[in-house]
Motif scaffolding. Structure first.
Motif, PDB file in Angstrom:
ATOM      1  N   THR A  25      30.704  50.429  -6.653  1.00 57.83           N
ATOM      2  CA  THR A  25      30.725  49.334  -7.637  1.00 57.83           C
ATOM      3  C   THR A  25      30.380  49.825  -9.017  1.00 57.83           C
ATOM      4  N   VAL A  26      29.972  51.078  -9.066  1.00 55.15           N
ATOM      5  CA  VAL A  26      29.563  51.597 -10.366  1.00 55.15           C
ATOM      6  C   VAL A  26      30.704  52.319 -11.058  1.00 55.15           C
ATOM      7  N   ALA A  27      31.503  52.922 -10.250  1.00 58.11           N
ATOM      8  CA  ALA A  27      32.572  53.725 -10.852  1.00 58.11           C
ATOM      9  C   ALA A  27      33.590  52.822 -11.495  1.00 58.11           C
ATOM     10  N   GLU A  28      34.023  53.208 -12.633  1.00 59.09           N
ATOM     11  CA  GLU A  28      35.030  52.422 -13.344  1.00 59.09           C
ATOM     12  C   GLU A  28      36.424  52.800 -12.864  1.00 59.09           C
ATOM     13  N   ASN A  29      36.607  54.049 -12.492  1.00 57.85           N
ATOM     14  CA  ASN A  29      37.907  54.511 -12.012  1.00 57.85           C
ATOM     15  C   ASN A  29      37.895  54.501 -10.496  1.00 57.85           C
ATOM     16  N   LYS A  30      38.843  53.789  -9.869  1.00 56.67           N
ATOM     17  CA  LYS A  30      38.861  53.667  -8.430  1.00 56.67           C
ATOM     18  C   LYS A  30      39.183  54.989  -7.740  1.00 56.67           C
ATOM     19  N   ASP A  31      39.922  55.826  -8.362  1.00 61.01           N
ATOM     20  CA  ASP A  31      40.279  57.108  -7.747  1.00 61.01           C
ATOM     21  C   ASP A  31      39.136  58.084  -7.761  1.00 61.01           C
ATOM     22  N   GLU A  32      38.179  57.842  -8.610  1.00 61.07           N
ATOM     23  CA  GLU A  32      37.064  58.778  -8.755  1.00 61.07           C
ATOM     24  C   GLU A  32      35.918  58.345  -7.854  1.00 61.07           C
ATOM     25  N   GLU A  33      35.435  59.222  -6.956  1.00 58.47           N
ATOM     26  CA  GLU A  33      34.356  58.931  -6.037  1.00 58.47           C
ATOM     27  C   GLU A  33      33.024  59.185  -6.708  1.00 58.47           C
ATOM     28  N   GLU A  34      32.070  58.284  -6.489  1.00 58.37           N
ATOM     29  CA  GLU A  34      30.751  58.423  -7.116  1.00 58.37           C
ATOM     30  C   GLU A  34      29.696  57.932  -6.139  1.00 58.37           C
ATOM     31  N   PHE A  35      28.540  58.532  -6.081  1.00 64.29           N
ATOM     32  CA  PHE A  35      27.432  58.157  -5.202  1.00 64.29           C
ATOM     33  C   PHE A  35      26.606  57.078  -5.888  1.00 64.29           C
ATOM     34  N   ARG A  36      26.421  55.942  -5.147  1.00 65.20           N
ATOM     35  CA  ARG A  36      25.691  54.818  -5.699  1.00 65.20           C
ATOM     36  C   ARG A  36      24.209  54.987  -5.425  1.00 65.20           C
ATOM     37  N   VAL A  37      23.418  54.879  -6.464  1.00 66.85           N
ATOM     38  CA  VAL A  37      21.974  55.078  -6.378  1.00 66.85           C
ATOM     39  C   VAL A  37      21.314  53.779  -5.917  1.00 66.85           C
ATOM     40  N   LEU A  38      20.386  53.920  -4.940  1.00 66.23           N
ATOM     41  CA  LEU A  38      19.637  52.767  -4.449  1.00 66.23           C
ATOM     42  C   LEU A  38      18.458  52.506  -5.371  1.00 66.23           C
ATOM     43  N   ASP A  39      18.452  51.316  -5.973  1.00 61.69           N
ATOM     44  CA  ASP A  39      17.390  50.941  -6.908  1.00 61.69           C
ATOM     45  C   ASP A  39      16.373  50.080  -6.151  1.00 61.69           C
TER      46      ASP A  39
END
Length: 335
Positions: A25-39
């Motif tokens: 939900t953080v990444a703006e580009n759907k093709d780009e994978e990103e690890f979401r940080v648990l707050d």
């Protein structure tokens, strides 16, 4: 974020297959994978403080009332006290030393008691004019207390109370008193004597009034019916003559009757002897003899009756002695 699973088959080094792809939900580009940080410690959002704005209060209604208003429209009927509807500086309550009584605003004492603000003279006059068409003219012949007593001999007395209480009923409002003069009742000698014995101390000899009071019933209407029943029952019972009453002799009488006793005969014989007209009379003639022709005879009759019925006292003996002196023509006693 993607989930990978590795499977090995004979003859194949490895086979990799993507089973599930999780979108960040953080990444703006759907093709780009990103690890979401648990707050874990969420930061409080900085919100703007709420500003309380007080609304302007309109002036009190009592301050805007005109002086020439129709008060009957403002306060048309009985109601609890309302300070905004009364343009008067009313005060009531406990007064501490050195202070003024509490005003009308937030005053519980003014709301406790009943008020008569709806019964002002102009309103009463207007109400009387409204009900005048339903009233009849006062009879012209009832122009005095004597005429009213003659045509309306029965007097009913009741009381109404106004008090501060959870209920509008007052226990004393049920009491009904009936008053009537004994002379207005059609009674002969026997019936009058029996009626007075039935009512007892409810008869006042000075005013000639018979007073009957009822308070045993819970409602005023019931007590009114009861006092009317008492008067009716006592009246008809007074006219009833029992068989034993016919056999009643002079010695059985509860009071002294001068006309039926020897005192009247002695007076008549003495008068005839003094006047020189002696005659022999029968018992019936003695009873029916008119003593008005004998001077001071009525005073003598009243004095002898009081002496026997009321008993010997200084007053009855002195009155008896005075009437005997007048009857015999003797001078009054001097002390």
């Amino acid at each position: 974020m993607s989930l990978f699973m590795k499977r090995n088959k004979p003859g194949v080094v490895f086979n990799t297959q993507i089973l599930w792809r999780l979108n960040s939900t953080v990444a703006e580009n759907k093709d780009e994978e990103e690890f979401r940080v648990l707050d874990i410690l969420k930061k409080k959002d900085s919100r703007q403080k709420r500003i309380v704005r007080r609304a302007e209060v309109a002036p009190d209604r009592a301050e805007k009332m005109p002086t020439d208003q129709n008060w009957g429209n403002v306060w048309p009927g009985p109601r609890s006290f309302h300070p905004s509807s009364v343009p008067l500086p009313i005060r009531q309550g406990y007064v501490p030393k050195g202070q003024v009584p509490p005003g009308k605003k937030a005053n519980a004492e003014l709301m406790k008691i009943p008020n008569f603000l709806h019964l002002t003279p102009p309103v009463i006059k207007r109400q009387c004019e409204a009900i005048r068409k339903f009233c009849t003219e006062w009879p012209k012949l009832l122009n005095s207390e004597e005429a009213i007593d003659k045509h309306y001999p029965v007097e009913i007395i009741t009381s109404d109370y106004c008090h501060a209480s959870p209920t509008i009923r007052n226990p004393m409002a049920r009491v009904v008193t009936l008053r009537i003069k004994l002379a207005n009742l059609d009674l002969d000698k026997h019936a009058k004597d029996k009626f007075l014995r039935l009512v007892g101390d409810r008869y006042d000899e000075k005013t000639d009034l018979v007073t009957l009071t009822a308070d045993r019933c819970p409602l005023r209407k019931q007590n009114l019916d009861y006092v009317n029943y008492l008067l009716t029952a006592a009246y008809h019972e007074a006219w009833t003559v029992e068989e034993w009453e016919k056999e009643k002799m002079e010695d059985d009488m509860e009071y002294y009757v001068w006309d039926n006793n020897q005192s009247k005969r002695n007076l008549i014989d003495w008068y005839h002897r003094v006047s020189g007209t002696e005659q022999v009379l029968s018992d019936e003639e003695y009873r029916n003899y008119d003593i008005s022709s004998i001077p001071h005879a009525k005073e003598y009759k009243e004095a002898v009756s009081n002496l026997f019925n009321e008993g010997e006292s200084e007053e009855t003996i002195e009155k008896y002695g005075g009437t005997v002196r007048k009857l015999l023509g003797l001078p009054e006693r001097t002390v």
